[in-house]
Design a protein around this motif. Structure first.
Motif, PDB file in Angstrom:
ATOM      1  N   ALA A  96       0.665  -1.263   0.037  1.00  0.00           N
ATOM      2  CA  ALA A  96      -0.089  -0.185  -0.078  1.00  0.00           C
ATOM      3  C   ALA A  96       0.902   1.010  -0.029  1.00  0.00           C
ATOM      4  N   LEU A  97       2.141   1.230   0.580  1.00  0.00           N
ATOM      5  CA  LEU A  97       2.995   2.378   0.782  1.00  0.00           C
ATOM      6  C   LEU A  97       3.161   2.790  -0.618  1.00  0.00           C
ATOM      7  N   ARG A 126      11.409   4.644  -2.095  1.00  0.00           N
ATOM      8  CA  ARG A 126      11.148   5.902  -1.180  1.00  0.00           C
ATOM      9  C   ARG A 126       9.852   5.024  -0.314  1.00  0.00           C
ATOM     10  N   SER A 127       9.182   4.085  -0.745  1.00  0.00           N
ATOM     11  CA  SER A 127       8.378   3.286  -0.042  1.00  0.00           C
ATOM     12  C   SER A 127       9.214   2.442   1.058  1.00  0.00           C
ATOM     13  N   PHE A 128      10.395   2.094   0.489  1.00  0.00           N
ATOM     14  CA  PHE A 128      11.267   1.116   1.526  1.00  0.00           C
ATOM     15  C   PHE A 128      11.521   1.909   2.736  1.00  0.00           C
ATOM     16  N   GLN A 129      11.792   3.119   2.749  1.00  0.00           N
ATOM     17  CA  GLN A 129      12.221   4.088   3.838  1.00  0.00           C
ATOM     18  C   GLN A 129      11.189   3.747   5.096  1.00  0.00           C
ATOM     19  N   VAL A 130       9.858   3.761   4.530  1.00  0.00           N
ATOM     20  CA  VAL A 130       9.166   3.650   5.673  1.00  0.00           C
ATOM     21  C   VAL A 130       8.830   2.018   6.109  1.00  0.00           C
ATOM     22  N   ARG A 186      11.145  -0.302   5.972  1.00  0.00           N
ATOM     23  CA  ARG A 186      12.158  -0.630   6.845  1.00  0.00           C
ATOM     24  C   ARG A 186      12.249  -0.198   8.255  1.00  0.00           C
ATOM     25  N   CYS A 187      11.708   0.981   8.504  1.00  0.00           N
ATOM     26  CA  CYS A 187      11.785   1.465   9.980  1.00  0.00           C
ATOM     27  C   CYS A 187      10.512   0.551  10.550  1.00  0.00           C
ATOM     28  N   VAL A 188       9.475   0.292  10.043  1.00  0.00           N
ATOM     29  CA  VAL A 188       8.209  -0.261  10.608  1.00  0.00           C
ATOM     30  C   VAL A 188       8.981  -1.915  10.949  1.00  0.00           C
ATOM     31  N   THR A 189       9.400  -2.483   9.879  1.00  0.00           N
ATOM     32  CA  THR A 189      10.050  -3.719  10.127  1.00  0.00           C
ATOM     33  C   THR A 189      10.935  -3.859  11.324  1.00  0.00           C
ATOM     34  N   ALA A 190      12.026  -2.910  11.361  1.00  0.00           N
ATOM     35  CA  ALA A 190      13.018  -2.972  12.314  1.00  0.00           C
ATOM     36  C   ALA A 190      12.320  -2.620  13.697  1.00  0.00           C
ATOM     37  N   GLY A 191      11.507  -1.816  13.847  1.00  0.00           N
ATOM     38  CA  GLY A 191      10.879  -1.350  15.148  1.00  0.00           C
ATOM     39  C   GLY A 191      10.224  -2.489  15.890  1.00  0.00           C
ATOM     40  N   ALA A 192       9.249  -3.121  14.791  1.00  0.00           N
ATOM     41  CA  ALA A 192       8.201  -4.079  15.115  1.00  0.00           C
ATOM     42  C   ALA A 192       9.220  -5.469  15.437  1.00  0.00           C
ATOM     43  N   GLY A 193       9.995  -5.826  14.838  1.00  0.00           N
ATOM     44  CA  GLY A 193      11.032  -6.914  15.236  1.00  0.00           C
ATOM     45  C   GLY A 193      11.677  -6.793  16.474  1.00  0.00           C
ATOM     46  N   THR A 194      11.699  -5.548  17.372  1.00  0.00           N
ATOM     47  CA  THR A 194      12.172  -5.719  18.583  1.00  0.00           C
ATOM     48  C   THR A 194      11.721  -6.428  19.352  1.00  0.00           C
ATOM     49  N   ALA A 195      10.267  -6.591  19.112  1.00  0.00           N
ATOM     50  CA  ALA A 195       9.425  -7.449  19.940  1.00  0.00           C
ATOM     51  C   ALA A 195       9.641  -8.934  20.260  1.00  0.00           C
ATOM     52  N   LEU A 196      10.165  -9.459  19.224  1.00  0.00           N
ATOM     53  CA  LEU A 196      10.806 -10.849  19.348  1.00  0.00           C
ATOM     54  C   LEU A 196      11.848 -10.933  20.418  1.00  0.00           C
ATOM     55  N   ALA A 222      14.740   6.663  13.856  1.00  0.00           N
ATOM     56  CA  ALA A 222      14.419   6.255  12.213  1.00  0.00           C
ATOM     57  C   ALA A 222      13.210   6.627  11.857  1.00  0.00           C
ATOM     58  N   ALA A 223      12.133   6.078  12.661  1.00  0.00           N
ATOM     59  CA  ALA A 223      10.490   5.888  12.564  1.00  0.00           C
ATOM     60  C   ALA A 223      10.165   7.579  12.475  1.00  0.00           C
ATOM     61  N   ARG A 224      10.639   8.330  13.611  1.00  0.00           N
ATOM     62  CA  ARG A 224       9.886   9.525  13.527  1.00  0.00           C
ATOM     63  C   ARG A 224      10.767  10.682  12.773  1.00  0.00           C
ATOM     64  N   ALA A 225      12.049  10.291  12.242  1.00  0.00           N
ATOM     65  CA  ALA A 225      13.027  10.956  11.328  1.00  0.00           C
ATOM     66  C   ALA A 225      12.071  11.015  10.045  1.00  0.00           C
ATOM     67  N   LEU A 226      11.074  10.120   9.525  1.00  0.00           N
ATOM     68  CA  LEU A 226      10.486  10.295   8.489  1.00  0.00           C
ATOM     69  C   LEU A 226       9.667  11.293   8.220  1.00  0.00           C
ATOM     70  N   HIS A 227       9.125  11.629   9.556  1.00  0.00           N
ATOM     71  CA  HIS A 227       8.243  12.880   9.521  1.00  0.00           C
ATOM     72  C   HIS A 227       9.107  14.200   9.831  1.00  0.00           C
ATOM     73  N   LEU A 228      10.221  14.106  10.632  1.00  0.00           N
ATOM     74  CA  LEU A 228      10.641  15.266  11.116  1.00  0.00           C
ATOM     75  C   LEU A 228      11.896  15.481  10.338  1.00  0.00           C
TER      76      LEU A 228
END
Length: 512
Positions: A41-42, A192-196, A198-208, A257-263
């Motif tokens: 969807a991105l 450009r879509s990868f930039q988003v 990648r951040c989501v994959t990395a951040g969600a993966g910390t839950a493991l 990294a995730a917040r840098a997408l916005h800021l």
């Protein structure tokens, strides 16, 4: 999905926090039912026209899923060499070729397909491929079997819940309005879509790691050896506290990294690739350490601690995802020689959970800015190290490493900045990644929490020493006190029913 289309996507970091409880239980569930659709969807949110966005929004609001077909087995992460063709035809295109190891091919209501739209030349031009939105795969099933078919499911050792299959096209007709963006823009839209993603994959993966750390801590606290709990033994305490430090470092970098997408969208691509490279590496190494504490139990496929081995198998697949580690390093490498730390450092909003401005995919760049606001946070903090109690003990080593990376990066010859880069050039990207992780931890420690209190400086000392140990570039820590501080915090959070993430939240746990 963006709020303007009826969704609730406000901040990428908020999306990550929402996905973590799913990933704690099963990365295959989070990837198959969440991330794969997001990755597809991105591209639509980035380059789709009004009608395409509306169609996909309806599909998702109705509970449908998307598949995304980027890669081909023969070419791995090299999108520029993909072979599947979209040939011009009356009223649109005809597709010829195959895509394999694609998620959700048997249950998706639509797909985004990366296809070659110009003849293969002697070398890639960057405009050889386009993205096509096929948002009615049920219609494709009605086509003659000689033009389109879904390929059989493939089995994997990790991410077993993901339904990996493929598409085969042989002259399959696709309408002209399937084209996302302009012809030849597939690579730029995807990157450009990868930039988003990648951040989501990395951040969600910390839950493991979060789930495994809680489980192994529970095991070590309940198992008695030599007359006392395993968690009281120095080696076990060190492994548990070290894994907790790894989780804190990974979380700090992923959030920044995730917040840098916005800021800071001009630099966000570099940060996203760095997070996607380093965070899964941290998680996998820490999971391996925790498996040592479990011993032979880490190999079990059933029982109360089988999920630790499952997460260890899953992180290997999740770390590859749609862009493996070397692919991420090659994204960062060309930007290192021009980095400057002369601009203002990133503000405290990069490290907190305040509402960010709306995400603007059009602001994300394929080539990052020379200014590096996150790394500048570390440089400014090192200049004022005596005023940072947690930073001062490791400041000299960090300063030497920062200066060395900038100096060696500036000296990289052009031939060493691309796909022909040697191991020394790629090593620079890893060293840069560890420095960004240190910067994210410094920024996190400098912020003011919701209650008005600053982060304990001993936390910063501990995670920076851990970065030194994991990177192998800084002096090996000899004082166990910093890790003891983290072990105490680990125990306090477990007792309070809080998660072990960078942002502690109340969490329900499965009983043993």
């Amino acid at each position: 999905m963006p709020a303007a289309l009826g969704g609730r996507l406000s901040g990428v970091d908020a999306l990550v926090r929402g996905l973590r409880p799913v990933f704690r239980l099963d990365a295959g569930l989070g990837l198959g039912h969440g991330l794969t659709t997001l990755m597809a969807a991105l591209n639509v949110w980035t380059a789709g026209d009004t009608a395409q966005r509306a169609r996909v929004a309806r599909l998702l609001l109705d509970g449908g899923r998307l598949s995304v077909a980027y890669h081909e087995l023969e070419h791995g992460n090299d999108l520029s060499d993909n072979s599947l063709r979209a040939d011009p035809a009356p009223g649109g295109f005809t597709l010829h070729g195959e895509k394999r190891v694609i998620n959700n091919t048997d249950r998706a209501a639509g797909a985004v397909v990366f296809a070659r739209t110009t003849p293969r030349g002697p070398r890639p031009t960057g405009r050889d491929h386009s993205l096509l939105l096929l948002d009615d795969l049920e219609r494709l099933d009605a086509l003659p079997a000689d033009t389109f078919r879904r390929l059989p499911r493939l089995r994997t050792s990790g991410l077993a819940g993901c339904r990996l299959g493929g598409f085969a096209f042989d002259g399959c007709p696709v309408p002209a309005d399937a084209l996302l963006g302009g012809a030849g823009e597939g690579t730029s839209v995807a990157l450009r879509s990868f930039q988003v993603s990648r951040c989501v994959t990395a951040g969600a993966g910390t839950a493991l790691l979060e789930a495994a750390l809680f489980g192994v801590h529970r095991f070590a606290a309940g198992r008695v050896l030599y007359g006392r709990p395993v968690s009281a033994l120095p080696h076990a305490r060190s492994l548990l506290a070290g894994a907790f430090a790894d989780l804190q470092i990974a979380g700090a970098l992923a959030r920044a990294a995730a917040r840098a997408l916005h800021l800071y969208p001009a630099a966000a691509g570099r940060y996203a690739a760095t997070a996607k490279y380093l965070v899964p590496k941290l998680v996998e190494d820490a999971l391996s350490d925790l498996a040592v504490l479990l011993g032979a139990r880490s190999y079990l496929r059933e029982g109360p601690y089988a999920f630790v081995g499952k997460h260890l198998r899953d992180i290997a697949g999740l770390s590859i995802g749609h862009a493996g580690g070397v692919s991420c390093q090659l994204t960062v490498l060309p930007e290192l020689p021009g980095l400057r730390l002369t601009g203002p450092p990133a503000g405290p909003e990069l490290f907190d959970d305040s509402p960010p401005p709306p995400l603007d995919p059009a602001a994300l760049r394929l080539r990052g800015s020379r200014e590096d606001p996150l790394l500048t946070v570390l440089a400014h903090a090192l200049d004022a190290a005596p005023r940072h109690p947690g930073l001062e003990p490791v400041a000299a080593g960090l300063r030497a490493e920062l200066d060395s990376v900038l100096r060696e990066s500036a000296a990289l010859p052009p031939a060493a900045r691309g796909v022909a880069a040697g191991h020394r050039a790629l090593e620079l990207t890893e060293r840069y990644a560890w420095l960004l992780a240190a910067a994210a931890c410094v920024g996190t420690a400098a912020r003011t929490g919701p209650s008005g209190g600053a982060v304990d400086p001993r936390w910063l000392h501990a995670v920076l020493e851990r970065i030194g140990r994991r990177s192998g570039r800084l002096a090996e820590p000899r004082d166990p006190a910093p890790l003891d501080v983290l072990f105490t915090e680990l125990q306090d959070r477990v007792a309070a029913g809080l998660s072990l993430d960078i942002d502690p939240e109340p969490v329900a746990r499965r009983p043993v």
